[in-house]
Design a protein around this motif. Sequence first.
Motif: not given
Length: 306
Positions: A110, A113, A116-120, A140
């Motif tokens: 978190d 990242n 990745g910035s589009n994932s949690e 994602t």
Amino acid sequence: MTSEWPTEGTADNQRSGNYSMYHVHTEDLSHVRNAYPYFKLEEAHALTKPIFSKYAINPKRFSGTRGFTDSDIAADVREVERLDRLFDKSQKTEKMYADVLEAVAFEHGDSSNWFGSNSEIILTSLFDDYMNKIDMVLRTETDGHVSILGLDVTFGSYDLHKKFDKIRHDIDTGVLGKVKYFLHNRTRLQTFACSLDHVPQVVVGVDIQRLKELGLLWMNKKNNQLAKHPVQVLLLEEITMQLRTFADYARAKGKDQMSTILEIELKNIRELLQEKRKAGIATIKDDKVFEEIKRNLLYFTDSDTA
């Protein structure tokens, strides 16, 4: 959280099982390893408890949700309690180490990242940890499309073959992973609760020396070092080579729809891995878990045509 209890190469290199090109840019972390004697497992594990208490999915929250009965939820909670009582001392120690790795990956997935910035990262319930072998879900969202990947977190190479035997059996029988209790906060005021089926599943982990290194940095709040730590690339490499192998194996077994699902996830992870490398984040060489994962993938062959 689970253990077994009661430069990306070319596409051709990957398909043939040649993963030697993964470790091309490595980082010397000997200065951190010298501090291993100062790592205290009990202290590190104590820091994980508030994280799991706050963020791990609690099946009791599914009371009143369509498809979940209070009696089934209560039975699942009792089963987790029963399994907890069966763990011996060594298994509890393994769990403590794995919890530390999971907590670090969750926090820096978190805040830094890692995935990745589009994932949690979503921490699953203990029921899904124990019964479905999924500790975390990587969710994602790209251009309105949501993809899901189940992560089985381990810290050692012992008994890894059992995890891969199950994945291979699941592909043979035409099924992917499952998460019985899944919660996602769509907005501050709306929570999405359901079960997930057809979840691509991979095993990720590091060896115990690497885990102590990460734990020590985490305990001492060395967030800048963790944000750029090469273990994030190592984990992505582990995921990439598994998804490639599983997709090829599923295709060879005539499971075309399953192979397509796996290839979509593979594409996402490959793109993220390339971003990490462009950012200059190194990887790690000679990790025992990475090597053991690579060895186990050699057994994913279509015995009917081999």
